[in-house]
Design a protein around this motif. Structure first.
Motif, PDB file in Angstrom:
ATOM      1  N   GLY A  34      -5.680   4.618  -0.702  1.00 46.06           N
ATOM      2  CA  GLY A  34      -6.347   5.241   0.384  1.00 46.06           C
ATOM      3  C   GLY A  34      -5.285   6.065   1.030  1.00 46.06           C
ATOM      4  O   GLY A  34      -5.673   6.995   1.937  1.00 46.06           O
ATOM      5  N   ASN A  35      -4.312   6.368   0.415  1.00 45.14           N
ATOM      6  CA  ASN A  35      -3.316   7.416   0.851  1.00 45.14           C
ATOM      7  C   ASN A  35      -3.505   8.751  -0.025  1.00 45.14           C
ATOM      8  O   ASN A  35      -4.077   8.802  -1.052  1.00 45.14           O
ATOM      9  CB  ASN A  35      -1.749   6.954   0.367  1.00 45.14           C
ATOM     10  N   LEU A  36      -3.018   9.888   0.875  1.00 47.68           N
ATOM     11  CA  LEU A  36      -3.092  10.990   0.102  1.00 47.68           C
ATOM     12  C   LEU A  36      -1.715  11.494  -0.282  1.00 47.68           C
ATOM     13  O   LEU A  36      -0.653  11.474   0.533  1.00 47.68           O
ATOM     14  CB  LEU A  36      -3.582  12.034   1.116  1.00 47.68           C
ATOM     15  N   GLY A  37      -1.593  11.591  -1.662  1.00 42.98           N
ATOM     16  CA  GLY A  37      -0.149  11.665  -2.185  1.00 42.98           C
ATOM     17  C   GLY A  37       0.119  13.216  -2.444  1.00 42.98           C
ATOM     18  O   GLY A  37      -0.358  13.813  -3.258  1.00 42.98           O
ATOM     19  N   ASP A  84       0.794  -1.157   0.063  1.00 43.20           N
ATOM     20  CA  ASP A  84       0.069   0.128   0.013  1.00 43.20           C
ATOM     21  C   ASP A  84       0.772   1.182  -0.053  1.00 43.20           C
ATOM     22  O   ASP A  84       0.211   2.408   0.155  1.00 43.20           O
ATOM     23  CB  ASP A  84      -0.856  -0.117   1.164  1.00 43.20           C
ATOM     24  N   GLY A  85       2.019   1.106  -0.086  1.00 47.29           N
ATOM     25  CA  GLY A  85       3.146   2.264   0.046  1.00 47.29           C
ATOM     26  C   GLY A  85       3.680   2.652   1.124  1.00 47.29           C
ATOM     27  O   GLY A  85       4.387   3.678   1.327  1.00 47.29           O
ATOM     28  N   SER A  86       3.267   2.099   2.283  1.00 45.43           N
ATOM     29  CA  SER A  86       3.701   2.549   3.664  1.00 45.43           C
ATOM     30  C   SER A  86       4.975   1.667   3.963  1.00 45.43           C
ATOM     31  O   SER A  86       5.224   0.606   3.521  1.00 45.43           O
ATOM     32  CB  SER A  86       2.648   2.099   4.623  1.00 45.43           C
ATOM     33  N   THR A  87       5.749   2.281   4.811  1.00 45.16           N
ATOM     34  CA  THR A  87       6.806   1.712   5.310  1.00 45.16           C
ATOM     35  C   THR A  87       6.692   1.398   6.702  1.00 45.16           C
ATOM     36  O   THR A  87       6.420   2.222   7.581  1.00 45.16           O
ATOM     37  CB  THR A  87       8.120   2.645   4.987  1.00 45.16           C
ATOM     38  N   VAL A  88       6.931   0.072   6.883  1.00 45.37           N
ATOM     39  CA  VAL A  88       6.684  -0.491   8.178  1.00 45.37           C
ATOM     40  C   VAL A  88       7.889  -1.250   8.986  1.00 45.37           C
ATOM     41  O   VAL A  88       8.655  -1.885   8.253  1.00 45.37           O
ATOM     42  CB  VAL A  88       5.576  -1.518   8.071  1.00 45.37           C
ATOM     43  N   ALA A  89       7.976  -0.666  10.170  1.00 44.60           N
ATOM     44  CA  ALA A  89       9.190  -1.181  10.943  1.00 44.60           C
ATOM     45  C   ALA A  89       8.706  -2.754  11.543  1.00 44.60           C
ATOM     46  O   ALA A  89       7.614  -2.752  12.231  1.00 44.60           O
ATOM     47  CB  ALA A  89       9.603  -0.397  12.400  1.00 44.60           C
ATOM     48  N   LEU A  90       9.612  -3.674  11.385  1.00 46.87           N
ATOM     49  CA  LEU A  90       8.954  -4.916  11.938  1.00 46.87           C
ATOM     50  C   LEU A  90       8.842  -5.185  13.344  1.00 46.87           C
ATOM     51  O   LEU A  90       8.389  -6.268  13.904  1.00 46.87           O
ATOM     52  CB  LEU A  90       9.992  -5.951  11.214  1.00 46.87           C
ATOM     53  N   GLY A  91       9.831  -4.496  14.050  1.00 45.19           N
ATOM     54  CA  GLY A  91      10.111  -4.728  15.411  1.00 45.19           C
ATOM     55  C   GLY A  91       8.618  -4.614  15.973  1.00 45.19           C
ATOM     56  O   GLY A  91       8.166  -5.708  16.903  1.00 45.19           O
ATOM     57  N   PRO A  92       7.812  -3.437  16.220  1.00 42.76           N
ATOM     58  CA  PRO A  92       6.786  -3.469  17.041  1.00 42.76           C
ATOM     59  C   PRO A  92       5.426  -4.378  16.142  1.00 42.76           C
ATOM     60  O   PRO A  92       4.705  -4.573  16.888  1.00 42.76           O
ATOM     61  CB  PRO A  92       6.243  -1.834  16.874  1.00 42.76           C
ATOM     62  N   VAL A 110      -3.435   9.260  13.116  1.00 42.45           N
ATOM     63  CA  VAL A 110      -4.655   8.674  12.914  1.00 42.45           C
ATOM     64  C   VAL A 110      -5.813   9.435  12.358  1.00 42.45           C
ATOM     65  O   VAL A 110      -6.481   9.230  11.395  1.00 42.45           O
ATOM     66  CB  VAL A 110      -5.115   8.338  14.551  1.00 42.45           C
ATOM     67  N   GLU A 111      -5.863  10.867  12.681  1.00 40.36           N
ATOM     68  CA  GLU A 111      -6.730  12.003  12.126  1.00 40.36           C
ATOM     69  C   GLU A 111      -6.245  12.397  10.700  1.00 40.36           C
ATOM     70  O   GLU A 111      -7.176  12.467   9.943  1.00 40.36           O
ATOM     71  CB  GLU A 111      -6.809  12.875  12.963  1.00 40.36           C
ATOM     72  N   CYS A 112      -5.155  12.331  10.766  1.00 41.39           N
ATOM     73  CA  CYS A 112      -4.443  13.077   9.217  1.00 41.39           C
ATOM     74  C   CYS A 112      -4.400  11.792   8.202  1.00 41.39           C
ATOM     75  O   CYS A 112      -3.905  10.851   8.559  1.00 41.39           O
ATOM     76  CB  CYS A 112      -3.324  13.738   9.345  1.00 41.39           C
ATOM     77  N   PRO A 113      -4.362  12.086   6.997  1.00 40.05           N
ATOM     78  CA  PRO A 113      -4.186  10.979   6.066  1.00 40.05           C
ATOM     79  C   PRO A 113      -2.460  10.823   5.916  1.00 40.05           C
ATOM     80  O   PRO A 113      -1.999  11.550   6.160  1.00 40.05           O
ATOM     81  CB  PRO A 113      -4.883  11.419   4.825  1.00 40.05           C
ATOM     82  N   ALA A 114      -2.462   9.726   5.111  1.00 38.70           N
ATOM     83  CA  ALA A 114      -1.034   9.240   4.823  1.00 38.70           C
ATOM     84  C   ALA A 114      -0.662  10.043   3.848  1.00 38.70           C
ATOM     85  O   ALA A 114      -1.242  10.099   2.592  1.00 38.70           O
ATOM     86  CB  ALA A 114      -0.920   7.808   4.503  1.00 38.70           C
ATOM     87  N   ILE A 115       0.491  10.601   3.783  1.00 40.36           N
ATOM     88  CA  ILE A 115       1.070  11.690   2.871  1.00 40.36           C
ATOM     89  C   ILE A 115       2.309  10.737   1.960  1.00 40.36           C
ATOM     90  O   ILE A 115       3.176  10.236   2.516  1.00 40.36           O
ATOM     91  CB  ILE A 115       1.544  12.716   3.317  1.00 40.36           C
TER      92      ILE A 115
END
Length: 475
Positions: free
Chosen positions: A385-388, A114-122, A307-312
């Motif tokens: 669903g991201n805001l680019g 989905d274009g997100s970058t995710v840290a595997l630790g948490p 949470v409230e703001c969209p992903a940029i």
């Protein structure tokens, strides 16, 4: 889990270099698909694997090294050797992701479809809590004072610690962010933060949110982790069928941990840390009122940002060309929002790679064919669903209608005129004047239709290109 982050970020305030260890041709790309391939191999019943294998291995490699995480999940097992089910390249990738240099926390992150970058630790810590909450593995301890184990190991401890360190620092240390960029979205290998790191850079925040969402799912019953992640992120061909569930993480996390609950859990986990022996140094001489104030600020700022703001999606992630000329930067608060319906590309993009290619095609058309300085619309909203973010400037071809700076939105409508994205609401747009105006932009050469709305009221979403008059929202 986060000790390496906290110690590094409390003393290091320089931008990350984004340089990772040398990558051999056998090491898979830093993509969630690669992680799921590893989990498939680890969890294979025919090879002695189980849903808890990956979580246990991750903890052994160092994802749970902070006092609060160890209070929940226990002391990590000894340093593991490479499982025979993994290739040397897969093992190198896994160890680099989970046991990387604390000065460069971005090395523990992967790119998702989905274009997100995710840290595997948490993420993996939340998964282990979910599995054990659902009856798979050893029961979780009862914390004193009472705290939610899932929120404690994913976000509450690192969030409270980050804001407490920032508050007590004399160097104007940031407590959240930044984000960053990959060297290549098709074959991601190096991720570079776009500024001085904090204990909660964007990949850690997003990984924590996903860890909460997926941990809550696993608490209802065990499931192979590879299967869970494949369904959540829509890896491989899964995301072609529709919008992946991961693109709803902000909504789903907010439902599980709203601002009020997050504040309570941050305060609780800091209370747990104060009872440990020895007490972490950063909590010495910290009173109850200071803990409550830190928890309130941390929960508020985290909720507002994640949470409230969209992903940029920044320009660097879709490999944008440079702006031609000198853009005039927007000056918030803005008075208007433009909603633009795209005719081309006609088919909606449902993977990050497809969306980035579509953005490059639009920019190339606008610059080379239309002769504009840049892509004509400052933001886009694909099926993911991201805001680019396109560019920080006014929109040239709208100057004939809009002499004042406005911020446009791109909506995936397609040649058949049917909306293919979810409806968007006023909460998706920040930095707006309280009496902002929504404007529906038609095809070039026609004046835009204007509609006035309230930030507290959902927008009506027109589905055609011609101007559609909409009555003002009642006050």
């Amino acid at each position: 889990m986060f000790l390496w982050l906290l110690l590094a970020l409390s003393v290091c305030a320089r931008p990350s270099t984004g340089v990772s260890p040398a990558v051999s041709p056998t090491v898979p790309p830093r993509h969630m698909d690669s992680v799921i391939d590893i989990l498939d191999a680890l969890e294979s019943p025919s090879r002695g694997g189980s849903p808890g294998t990956a979580a246990a291995l991750g903890r052994a490699l160092g994802i749970c090294s902070t006092p609060g995480c160890r209070a929940v999940l226990g002391e990590p097992p000894g340093t593991p050797e490479r499982p025979p089910t993994l290739t040397p390249g897969q093992w190198q990738l896994l160890t680099e992701l989970l046991r990387h240099d604390p000065v460069t926390p971005e090395l523990g992150a992967v790119l998702t479809p989905d274009g997100s970058t995710v840290a595997l630790g948490p993420l993996l810590a939340g998964i282990e809590v979910g599995l054990r909450s659902g009856g798979f593995g050893r029961p979780l301890p009862t914390l004193d004072p009472p705290a939610d184990p899932l929120l404690a190991v994913t976000i509450a401890e690192v969030l409270g610690t980050s804001f407490l360190l920032a508050q007590r620092s004399d160097n104007n240390v940031t407590a959240l962010g930044p984000g960053g960029c990959w060297d290549n979205v098709e074959n991601p290998q190096n991720y570079t933060l776009r500024g001085p790191p904090s204990p909660v850079p964007d990949p850690v925040a997003i990984g924590a949110m996903d860890g909460v969402v997926l941990g809550a799912r696993l608490a209802q019953g065990p499931l192979p982790v590879a299967e869970l992640l494949r369904g959540y992120y829509g890896t491989g061909s899964g995301s072609e069928a529709g919008r992946p569930p991961s693109s709803y993480r902000r909504r789903d996390f907010g439902a599980l941990a709203g601002q009020g609950r997050l504040e309570k859990e941050v305060s609780a986990v800091l209370g747990v840390l104060r009872t440990l022996s020895p007490t972490p140094e950063f909590l010495r001489d910290v009173g109850t009122q200071e803990v409550e104030a830190v928890a309130h600020r941390a929960a508020r700022e985290f909720s507002e940002r994640y949470v409230e703001c969209p992903a940029i999606v920044p320009r660097c992630l879709w490999d944008a060309r440079p702006y031609r000329g000198s853009p005039a930067l927007l000056r918030p608060p803005l008075g208007s929002v433009f909603l633009h319906h795209t005719l081309e590309p006609a088919r909606p993009c449902r993977t990050f790679g497809a969306c980035t290619r579509a953005m490059r095609d639009m920019q190339r058309f606008h610059q080379d064919t239309r002769g504009w300085d840049d892509i004509g619309y400052s933001e886009e909203r694909p099926r993911l669903g991201n805001l680019g973010w396109m560019r920080a400037g006014e929109v040239g071809h709208w100057f004939r209608w809009t002499p004042e700076p406005r911020i446009p939105l791109w909506m995936d409508t397609g040649s058949d005129g049917h909306q293919r994205t979810p409806s968007i609401g006023p909460a998706d747009v920040g930095l707006m004047d309280p009496s902002w105006t929504l404007v529906c932009s038609p095809e070039p050469g026609q004046p835009p239709a204007q509609m006035t709305t309230s930030p507290a009221t959902p927008w009506p979403i027109p589905l055609a290109y011609q101007p559609i008059p909409v009555a003002p929202t009642p006050k």
